[in-house]
Enzyme design. Structure first.
Site, PDB file in Angstrom:
ATOM      1  N   GLY A  61       0.845  -1.192   0.000  1.00  0.00           N
ATOM      2  CA  GLY A  61       0.000   0.000   0.000  1.00  0.00           C
ATOM      3  C   GLY A  61       0.878   1.239   0.000  1.00  0.00           C
ATOM      4  O   GLY A  61       2.014   1.198   0.491  1.00  0.00           O
ATOM      5  N   HIS A 162      -2.779   7.424   7.047  1.00  0.00           N
ATOM      6  CA  HIS A 162      -1.824   8.349   6.418  1.00  0.00           C
ATOM      7  C   HIS A 162      -2.523   9.612   5.928  1.00  0.00           C
ATOM      8  O   HIS A 162      -1.964  10.699   5.972  1.00  0.00           O
ATOM      9  CB  HIS A 162      -1.126   7.692   5.222  1.00  0.00           C
ATOM     10  CG  HIS A 162       0.059   6.847   5.584  1.00  0.00           C
ATOM     11  ND1 HIS A 162       1.132   7.345   6.281  1.00  0.00           N
ATOM     12  CD2 HIS A 162       0.351   5.546   5.330  1.00  0.00           C
ATOM     13  CE1 HIS A 162       2.036   6.386   6.441  1.00  0.00           C
ATOM     14  NE2 HIS A 162       1.585   5.266   5.883  1.00  0.00           N
TER      15      HIS A 162
HETATM   16 ZN    ZN Z   1       2.492   3.430   5.872  1.00  0.00          ZN
END
Ligand code: ZN
Length: 190
Positions: A61, A162
């Site tokens: 990811g 994030h």
């Molecule tokens: Zn990360």
């Protein structure tokens, strides 16, 4: 979804990493990312670059803030594998993009040892929801929903964090966090 990525390819074919990965303590990793409203060609090109950067970094990811763009989007592929004979060859590639994602449902609890391309070398067990429902937009702006569990649910939660300026070690106790941050910065200087 085709981002000029074949199902099986040699990492060499992707050329050099198109985007730089920002590591802790880059300010962009601590910033709440902005909603995406324009689903144009430049967004498609950026997503393509993110996908290439994710595979070249051997990650499952990658969120836009990790490549310096404070916008609400991440890419992931939890299904790819390395060829048994040659670990430069990716098989079963199926990249996905999640734009303006939100978690609408979560349940259960799971603990998994996570890592992050913005914290190379640090791996820690993190507690997260076991199952989630996420709504998001695809590359054309169409509304979608996904139900995920297992590694996929963990990955989606990690990447969504994030976009909210949260890195995975901030899920740990304050003591552990400051220990890991110091350790990381010390190793980075070397
Ligand atoms: Zn990360």
């Amino acid at each position: 979804m085709n981002f000029e990525i074949k199902n099986t390819f040699n990492l060499d074919e992707l050329g050099p990493k198109p985007l730089k990965i920002y590591t802790y303590p880059a300010p962009v990793l601590k910033t709440i990312a902005k909603e995406i409203t324009e689903f144009d060609q430049s967004l498609k090109e950026f997503v393509s670059k993110m996908i290439k950067t994710m595979y070249l970094s051997r990650g499952i990811g990658l969120a836009a803030p990790q490549v310096g763009e404070s916008i609400r989007l991440f890419v992931s592929d939890i299904n790819f594998d390395f060829d048994e004979e040659n670990d430069e060859v990716i098989i079963n590639a199926s990249p996905e993009v999640f734009i303006n994602p939100i978690i609408t449902k979560k349940s259960g609890e799971t603990i998994y040892e996570e890592g992050c391309l913005s914290f190379p070398g640090i791996y820690e067990k993190v507690k997260r929801a076991e199952k989630i429902t996420m709504s998001f937009q695809d590359i054309n702006g169409n509304k979608k929903e996904i139900e995920a569990d297992g590694l996929e649910a963990i990955c989606l939660q990690h990447e969504l964090d994030h976009l909210n300026g949260i890195v995975f070690i901030e899920k740990l106790s304050p003591l552990k966090q400051s220990f890991l941050k110091k350790k990381f910065l010390k190793n980075k200087k070397k």
